[in-house]
Scaffold this motif. Structure first.
Motif, PDB file in Angstrom:
ATOM      1  N   HIS A 150       0.827  -1.220   0.000  1.00  0.00           N
ATOM      2  CA  HIS A 150       0.000   0.000   0.000  1.00  0.00           C
ATOM      3  C   HIS A 150       0.852   1.256   0.000  1.00  0.00           C
ATOM      4  CE1 HIS A 150       1.115  -0.180   4.131  1.00  0.00           C
ATOM      5  NE2 HIS A 150      -0.004  -0.646   4.651  1.00  0.00           N
ATOM      6  N   CYS A 184       5.153  -8.683   3.157  1.00  0.00           N
ATOM      7  CA  CYS A 184       3.802  -8.688   2.587  1.00  0.00           C
ATOM      8  C   CYS A 184       3.465 -10.069   2.011  1.00  0.00           C
ATOM      9  CB  CYS A 184       3.668  -7.638   1.475  1.00  0.00           C
ATOM     10  SG  CYS A 184       3.527  -5.956   2.099  1.00  0.00           S
ATOM     11  N   CYS A 244      -4.890  -4.230   6.754  1.00  0.00           N
ATOM     12  CA  CYS A 244      -3.555  -4.833   6.774  1.00  0.00           C
ATOM     13  C   CYS A 244      -3.368  -5.717   8.009  1.00  0.00           C
ATOM     14  CB  CYS A 244      -2.489  -3.738   6.744  1.00  0.00           C
ATOM     15  SG  CYS A 244      -0.819  -4.415   6.767  1.00  0.00           S
TER      16      CYS A 244
HETATM   17  S1  SF4 Z   1       0.588  -7.080   4.391  1.00  0.00           S
HETATM   18 FE1  SF4 Z   1      -1.090  -7.179   2.911  1.00  0.00          FE
HETATM   19  S2  SF4 Z   1      -2.452  -5.487   3.414  1.00  0.00           S
HETATM   20 FE2  SF4 Z   1      -0.486  -5.101   4.460  1.00  0.00          FE
HETATM   21  S3  SF4 Z   1       0.633  -3.784   3.009  1.00  0.00           S
HETATM   22 FE3  SF4 Z   1       1.275  -5.892   2.609  1.00  0.00          FE
HETATM   23  S4  SF4 Z   1      -0.108  -6.547   0.962  1.00  0.00           S
HETATM   24 FE4  SF4 Z   1      -1.019  -4.727   1.856  1.00  0.00          FE
END
Ligand code: SF4
Ligand code: B12
Ligand code: SF4
Length: 343
Positions: A150, A184, A244
């Motif tokens: 993000h 992520c 998240c």
């Molecule tokens: S863990 Fe998932 S929701 Fe959080 S920034 Fe990474 S991709 Fe996006």
């Protein structure tokens, strides 16, 4: 000395302090590509200052280290419930309390002066969201987290609900180990939840599509194609951070000045649409919201009222500003009235 600076930072209320060198060559190309795509929209300040952005020593002569600071702002309230309440306006969690620009800068200035008392004269300059500083890549280099899909910085213990600030300095401090792992993985919740599909690829945000940009940065009309998707978000947007998984365990901020003021986390849309300029300024005193001014406040609220459930109260509130002296407000009110009548 670095230990002393870090424990001073903690005493000043920061949640993490890290030290980075000034080599941002890995970032400069991506930054320029981002600009070439026009993703910055009307934020012309992102083009200015040339290569000083990725060469801290050019911005502030003799800078060889950047001391990075992180301070949590999560108020630990039920943000999702507020978002799901269409009669209320949703204000980003970061803007509910005291304006972080003021708080962080003031605190960094005091801290930098304290260091001067300890070691004598040295070269420094403080920053928080203020100038051509690549805050996220610097914090990543200083060991504070990774840049998530993000595009916010995430810390594996604290999630992403924090602000960043820096001291550029000529002190030859030892640097911290950068975070090089990306945690992520295969997750893409932020990409899928984004109401306006602003995360156009993992790690790439088209600001022109982001609700945060529309409601805070954009000075002109909010493009019609994004208005419905705005829902009740009247100042900033948190959706990509709310989903998240790394934010599941976020702790409440230790900074009482960041906790919600003036019920800004429970704003009734119709009521706050009646605020005149004086009321707007007093209700948002000391808050970052004040920066957008009364006219843009009404612009944002008009869109949210258009998206609210159909009701006479909402229609009456909108009608009271149908012929507003601001053409910008009147156009958004008109759009909103049409939305209400179509329901
Ligand atoms: S863990 Fe998932 S929701 Fe959080 S920034 Fe990474 S991709 Fe996006
Ligand atoms: C411009 C700006 C915005 C713009 C653009 C956002 C953006 N992602 O750039 C808008 C108005 C949309 C915005 C919104 C928000 N912002 Co803002 N914003 C900034 C600002 C002033 C500059 C950021 C910047 O340089 N962007 C330019 C682009 C090129 O950078 P980038 O997206 O980070 O891209 C980098 C990486 O993604 C990577 N990259 C790019 N492509 C690729 C491809 C691959 C494959 C890979 C691996 C990497 C990669 O390299 C790029 C260059 O470094 C900073 C303060 C500062 N001076 O740094 C605050 C800042 C980033 N914002 C902040 C906040 C809190 C927000 C909001 C959460 C506020 C809100 N609730 O509404 C939202 C979040 C929206 C989002 N999903 O990012 C905080 C973030 C704290 C954190 N934990 O990371 C900052 C650091 C301010 C601060 N001092 O605390 N913001
Ligand atoms: S802040 Fe909102 S609009 Fe912007 S990228 Fe995140 S979810 Fe999308």
């Amino acid at each position: 000395m670095s230990h002393q600076i870090k424990s001073l930072g903690v005493n000043f209320g920061f949640d993490q302090i890290g030290i980075a060198d000034t080599d941002l060559s890995a970032t400069s190309e991506k930054y320029q590509q981002w600009l070439e795509q026009g993703y910055h929209g009307e934020m012309d300040y992102m083009i200015k200052h040339g290569d000083t952005r990725w060469q801290p020593g050019k911005l502030v002569e003799r800078t060889i280290r950047v001391i990075c600071f992180r301070i949590n702002y999560w108020p630990d309230d039920d943000a999702q419930a507020e978002l799901d309440h269409p009669e209320n306006g949703y204000v980003s969690r970061y803007a509910l309390g005291r304006d972080y620009h003021k708080l962080v800068r003031k605190r960094l200035q005091k801290l930098a002066s304290r260091i001067e008392q300890m070691i004598g004269e040295y070269g420094y300059r403080i920053f928080c969201d203020s100038a051509p500083v690549l805050e996220k890549p610097l914090a990543q280099k200083a060991g504070m987290g990774w840049i998530g899909k993000h595009t916010n910085l995430i810390n594996h213990k604290d999630g992403s609900w924090f602000f960043l600030g820096e001291i550029y300095t000529d002190l030859p401090l030892p640097v911290d180990t950068p975070v090089t792992d990306d945690h992520c993985g295969s997750c893409r919740r932020c990409i899928d939840v984004c109401p306006t599909r602003a995360i156009v690829a993992p790690y790439v945000l088209d600001a022109r599509k982001c609700i945060s940009y529309h409601t805070i940065e954009l000075k002109t009309a909010i493009p019609v194609e994004f208005r419905k998707a705005m829902g009740n978000r009247i100042y900033g947007c948190d959706d990509c951070q709310l989903v998240c998984p790394w934010n599941k365990f976020s702790r409440q901020t230790r900074e009482i000045d960041f906790l919600p003021r003036n019920n800004l986390n429970k704003l009734n849309l119709s009521d706050s649409f009646q605020w005149n300029r004086v009321t707007f300024e007093s209700k948002t005193e000391g808050s970052a919201i004040r920066r957008i001014g009364h006219e843009r406040w009404l612009r944002n609220l008009a869109v949210a009222l258009g998206n609210a459930d159909k009701s006479d109260l909402v229609v009456d509130a909108l009608k009271s500003r149908e012929h507003d002296s601001s053409a910008l407000v009147a156009e958004h009110v008109n759009w909103a009235l049409n939305q209400q009548l179509d329901k």
